[in-house]
Scaffold this motif. Structure first.
Motif, PDB file in Angstrom:
ATOM      1  N   GLY A 218     -21.560  -7.320 -13.177  1.00  0.00           N
ATOM      2  CA  GLY A 218     -20.319  -8.069 -13.256  1.00  0.00           C
ATOM      3  C   GLY A 218     -19.419  -7.901 -12.041  1.00  0.00           C
ATOM      4  N   GLY A 219     -19.872  -7.158 -11.044  1.00  0.00           N
ATOM      5  CA  GLY A 219     -19.104  -7.006  -9.809  1.00  0.00           C
ATOM      6  C   GLY A 219     -18.080  -5.896  -9.829  1.00  0.00           C
ATOM      7  N   VAL A 220     -18.128  -5.011 -10.837  1.00  0.00           N
ATOM      8  CA  VAL A 220     -17.101  -3.976 -10.952  1.00  0.00           C
ATOM      9  C   VAL A 220     -17.190  -2.976  -9.805  1.00  0.00           C
ATOM     10  CG1 VAL A 220     -16.247  -2.078 -12.386  1.00  0.00           C
ATOM     11  CG2 VAL A 220     -16.920  -4.239 -13.439  1.00  0.00           C
ATOM     12  N   VAL A 221     -18.396  -2.645  -9.363  1.00  0.00           N
ATOM     13  CA  VAL A 221     -18.539  -1.700  -8.250  1.00  0.00           C
ATOM     14  C   VAL A 221     -17.847  -2.237  -7.003  1.00  0.00           C
ATOM     15  CG1 VAL A 221     -20.185  -0.650  -6.654  1.00  0.00           C
ATOM     16  CG2 VAL A 221     -20.650  -0.630  -9.114  1.00  0.00           C
ATOM     17  N   ALA A 222     -18.064  -3.487  -6.705  1.00  0.00           N
ATOM     18  CA  ALA A 222     -17.418  -4.100  -5.536  1.00  0.00           C
ATOM     19  C   ALA A 222     -15.905  -4.152  -5.710  1.00  0.00           C
ATOM     20  CB  ALA A 222     -17.977  -5.498  -5.308  1.00  0.00           C
ATOM     21  N   GLN A 223     -15.442  -4.424  -6.926  1.00  0.00           N
ATOM     22  CA  GLN A 223     -14.007  -4.472  -7.184  1.00  0.00           C
ATOM     23  C   GLN A 223     -13.357  -3.113  -6.966  1.00  0.00           C
ATOM     24  OE1 GLN A 223     -13.625  -6.008 -11.175  1.00  0.00           O
ATOM     25  NE2 GLN A 223     -14.737  -7.888 -10.688  1.00  0.00           N
ATOM     26  N   VAL A 224     -14.004  -2.062  -7.473  1.00  0.00           N
ATOM     27  CA  VAL A 224     -13.435  -0.724  -7.324  1.00  0.00           C
ATOM     28  C   VAL A 224     -13.455  -0.293  -5.862  1.00  0.00           C
ATOM     29  CG1 VAL A 224     -13.687   1.702  -7.956  1.00  0.00           C
ATOM     30  CG2 VAL A 224     -14.046  -0.067  -9.681  1.00  0.00           C
ATOM     31  N   ARG A 225     -14.517  -0.638  -5.134  1.00  0.00           N
ATOM     32  CA  ARG A 225     -14.573  -0.322  -3.712  1.00  0.00           C
ATOM     33  C   ARG A 225     -13.425  -1.015  -2.969  1.00  0.00           C
ATOM     34  NH1 ARG A 225     -19.321  -1.919  -2.773  1.00  0.00           N
ATOM     35  NH2 ARG A 225     -20.412   0.087  -2.752  1.00  0.00           N
ATOM     36  N   ALA A 226     -13.151  -2.265  -3.323  1.00  0.00           N
ATOM     37  CA  ALA A 226     -12.055  -3.001  -2.686  1.00  0.00           C
ATOM     38  C   ALA A 226     -10.702  -2.363  -3.007  1.00  0.00           C
ATOM     39  CB  ALA A 226     -12.079  -4.463  -3.131  1.00  0.00           C
ATOM     40  N   CYS A 227     -10.548  -1.874  -4.224  1.00  0.00           N
ATOM     41  CA  CYS A 227      -9.301  -1.191  -4.601  1.00  0.00           C
ATOM     42  C   CYS A 227      -9.117   0.085  -3.788  1.00  0.00           C
ATOM     43  CB  CYS A 227      -9.325  -0.855  -6.095  1.00  0.00           C
ATOM     44  SG  CYS A 227      -9.139  -2.286  -7.182  1.00  0.00           S
ATOM     45  N   HIS A 228     -10.195   0.825  -3.596  1.00  0.00           N
ATOM     46  CA  HIS A 228     -10.148   2.052  -2.799  1.00  0.00           C
ATOM     47  C   HIS A 228      -9.739   1.738  -1.365  1.00  0.00           C
ATOM     48  CE1 HIS A 228     -11.753   5.464  -0.461  1.00  0.00           C
ATOM     49  NE2 HIS A 228     -11.630   6.186  -1.577  1.00  0.00           N
ATOM     50  N   GLU A 229     -10.319   0.722  -0.792  1.00  0.00           N
ATOM     51  CA  GLU A 229      -9.989   0.345   0.580  1.00  0.00           C
ATOM     52  C   GLU A 229      -8.534  -0.098   0.685  1.00  0.00           C
ATOM     53  OE1 GLU A 229     -12.905  -2.627   1.373  1.00  0.00           O
ATOM     54  OE2 GLU A 229     -14.532  -1.177   1.718  1.00  0.00           O
ATOM     55  N   TRP A 230      -8.046  -0.807  -0.333  1.00  0.00           N
ATOM     56  CA  TRP A 230      -6.665  -1.297  -0.314  1.00  0.00           C
ATOM     57  C   TRP A 230      -5.675  -0.141  -0.392  1.00  0.00           C
ATOM     58  CZ3 TRP A 230      -2.389  -1.174  -3.470  1.00  0.00           C
ATOM     59  CH2 TRP A 230      -1.370  -2.111  -3.206  1.00  0.00           C
ATOM     60  N   VAL A 231      -5.938   0.813  -1.288  1.00  0.00           N
ATOM     61  CA  VAL A 231      -5.035   1.960  -1.410  1.00  0.00           C
ATOM     62  C   VAL A 231      -5.049   2.769  -0.120  1.00  0.00           C
ATOM     63  CG1 VAL A 231      -4.617   4.137  -2.623  1.00  0.00           C
ATOM     64  CG2 VAL A 231      -5.196   2.082  -3.927  1.00  0.00           C
ATOM     65  N   ALA A 232      -6.230   2.967   0.467  1.00  0.00           N
ATOM     66  CA  ALA A 232      -6.314   3.708   1.727  1.00  0.00           C
ATOM     67  C   ALA A 232      -5.524   3.002   2.825  1.00  0.00           C
ATOM     68  CB  ALA A 232      -7.779   3.873   2.130  1.00  0.00           C
ATOM     69  N   GLU A 233      -5.589   1.683   2.852  1.00  0.00           N
ATOM     70  CA  GLU A 233      -4.863   0.905   3.861  1.00  0.00           C
ATOM     71  C   GLU A 233      -3.352   1.080   3.724  1.00  0.00           C
ATOM     72  OE1 GLU A 233      -4.190  -3.805   5.142  1.00  0.00           O
ATOM     73  OE2 GLU A 233      -5.681  -3.257   3.622  1.00  0.00           O
ATOM     74  N   HIS A 234      -2.872   1.153   2.491  1.00  0.00           N
ATOM     75  CA  HIS A 234      -1.424   1.233   2.250  1.00  0.00           C
ATOM     76  C   HIS A 234      -0.966   2.650   1.898  1.00  0.00           C
ATOM     77  CE1 HIS A 234      -0.935  -3.132   2.371  1.00  0.00           C
ATOM     78  NE2 HIS A 234      -2.053  -3.217   1.663  1.00  0.00           N
ATOM     79  N   ARG A 235      -1.786   3.616   2.181  1.00  0.00           N
ATOM     80  CA  ARG A 235      -1.506   4.999   1.782  1.00  0.00           C
ATOM     81  C   ARG A 235      -0.143   5.487   2.269  1.00  0.00           C
ATOM     82  NH1 ARG A 235      -5.712   9.987   1.930  1.00  0.00           N
ATOM     83  NH2 ARG A 235      -4.268  11.610   1.230  1.00  0.00           N
ATOM     84  N   ALA A 236       0.166   5.246   3.525  1.00  0.00           N
ATOM     85  CA  ALA A 236       1.421   5.739   4.091  1.00  0.00           C
ATOM     86  C   ALA A 236       2.626   5.175   3.341  1.00  0.00           C
ATOM     87  CB  ALA A 236       1.500   5.379   5.565  1.00  0.00           C
ATOM     88  N   GLU A 237       2.553   3.905   2.945  1.00  0.00           N
ATOM     89  CA  GLU A 237       3.665   3.294   2.225  1.00  0.00           C
ATOM     90  C   GLU A 237       3.877   3.946   0.865  1.00  0.00           C
ATOM     91  OE1 GLU A 237       5.392  -1.197   1.466  1.00  0.00           O
ATOM     92  OE2 GLU A 237       3.383  -0.892   2.252  1.00  0.00           O
ATOM     93  N   PHE A 238       2.774   4.240   0.182  1.00  0.00           N
ATOM     94  CA  PHE A 238       2.895   4.913  -1.114  1.00  0.00           C
ATOM     95  C   PHE A 238       3.429   6.333  -0.950  1.00  0.00           C
ATOM     96  CE2 PHE A 238      -0.208   1.603  -2.308  1.00  0.00           C
ATOM     97  CZ  PHE A 238       0.412   1.125  -3.443  1.00  0.00           C
ATOM     98  N   GLU A 239       2.972   7.017   0.035  1.00  0.00           N
ATOM     99  CA  GLU A 239       3.419   8.401   0.224  1.00  0.00           C
ATOM    100  C   GLU A 239       4.897   8.460   0.600  1.00  0.00           C
ATOM    101  OE1 GLU A 239       0.534   9.905   2.987  1.00  0.00           O
ATOM    102  OE2 GLU A 239      -0.799  10.580   1.353  1.00  0.00           O
ATOM    103  N   ARG A 240       5.365   7.473   1.371  1.00  0.00           N
ATOM    104  CA  ARG A 240       6.800   7.417   1.684  1.00  0.00           C
ATOM    105  C   ARG A 240       7.603   7.202   0.407  1.00  0.00           C
ATOM    106  NH1 ARG A 240       5.161   4.379   6.185  1.00  0.00           N
ATOM    107  NH2 ARG A 240       5.620   2.414   5.100  1.00  0.00           N
ATOM    108  N   ALA A 241       7.132   6.324  -0.479  1.00  0.00           N
ATOM    109  CA  ALA A 241       7.867   6.050  -1.712  1.00  0.00           C
ATOM    110  C   ALA A 241       7.931   7.257  -2.626  1.00  0.00           C
ATOM    111  CB  ALA A 241       7.204   4.876  -2.450  1.00  0.00           C
ATOM    112  N   LEU A 242       6.950   8.129  -2.525  1.00  0.00           N
ATOM    113  CA  LEU A 242       6.888   9.297  -3.406  1.00  0.00           C
ATOM    114  C   LEU A 242       7.661  10.485  -2.856  1.00  0.00           C
ATOM    115  CD1 LEU A 242       3.142   9.054  -4.465  1.00  0.00           C
ATOM    116  CD2 LEU A 242       5.140   8.789  -5.953  1.00  0.00           C
ATOM    117  N   ARG A 243       8.068  10.422  -1.609  1.00  0.00           N
ATOM    118  CA  ARG A 243       8.821  11.548  -1.038  1.00  0.00           C
ATOM    119  C   ARG A 243      10.279  11.514  -1.482  1.00  0.00           C
ATOM    120  NH1 ARG A 243       5.457  10.956   3.723  1.00  0.00           N
ATOM    121  NH2 ARG A 243       6.948   9.529   4.689  1.00  0.00           N
TER     122      ARG A 243
END
Length: 243
Positions: A218-243
């Protein structure tokens, strides 16, 4: 009594019989049953009650009346800030009830380990979370593990998010509502979950497990991989919000 199949199950067939739910026990059923008994003894309404086994060897659980958000399209109340905050508060209640107990072993708490709207019961006109279901993967762990899973699943972290800054705000809202003090590992824990989920599906599918084969097809592996890449791309923004 007649049986009605309940939607949303990816691993197990779940049916409703009167005011009960019947399903085959998981591999760690004895632990899960004791955990549900613990919640019952403490009077916590955030999980179903374990009522024994039926003549077919299926678990008998109390039916949690309400809206379970198993479908992709959901009413606005499910994803509201208020619902996110209440979900985090429920997780905190669960953790505090298990901290320091034999069920937690040498870890901080017992984690649900599969928290998502699909495993949440919502009630009321505005649909607020009242309970979690499907405790099969519960086990000793760190508080941050469940909090990170909530951030991923309830805030929907992935390419479908059109506003990363808004998602970062919602992640902070979840951590605030839970009362998480140490937040430096939150984003790393989200990435850990996503990687673990992808690898787990791939491994189970390779081992011939039907539910994992369906998820992979059903494509779930590809979906989860894309989510991982997206979070890694925006990691700095999330970490700033959590500080």
């Amino acid at each position: 009594m007649s049986e009605t199949h309940l939607p949303g199950g990816f691993v197990n067939t779940v049916v409703r019989v009167g005011d009960t739910v019947r399903r085959m026990p998981g591999q760690r059923a004895a632990y899960v049953h004791e955990l549900l008994r613990h919640f019952e003894r403490r009077g916590w309404a955030g999980a179903p009650r374990f009522l024994g086994l039926d003549e077919q060897g299926r678990e008998i659980l109390s039916f949690m009346d309400g809206h379970v958000a198993w479908a992709d399209a959901q009413p606005d109340g499910v994803a509201s800030d208020e619902s996110l905050a209440r979900a985090a508060e429920l997780v905190r209640e669960c953790h505090d009830l298990t901290a320091g107990t034999p069920l937690a072993g040498e870890e901080e708490v017992v984690c649900h380990n599969d928290l998502s709207p699909k495993n949440t019961v919502y009630r009321g006109e505005r649909l607020r979370p009242v309970a979690f279901i499907d405790w099969d993967l519960a086990g000793p762990g760190r508080r941050i593990h469940d909090v990170a899973h909530v951030c991923w699943q309830y805030a929907g972290l992935g390419p479908a998010v059109e506003d990363p800054a808004g998602a970062a705000r919602r992640v902070r809202l979840i951590c605030d509502a839970y009362g998480l003090q140490e937040r430096g590992e939150v984003v790393e824990a989200v990435l850990w979950w996503q990687d673990r989920c992808r690898r787990g599906i791939e491994a189970d599918a390779a081992a011939g497990m039907p539910h994992a084969i369906r998820l992979r097809a059903g494509g779930v592996v590809a979906q989860v991989r894309a989510c991982h890449e997206w979070v890694a791309e925006h990691r700095a923004e999330f970490e700033r919000a959590l500080r």
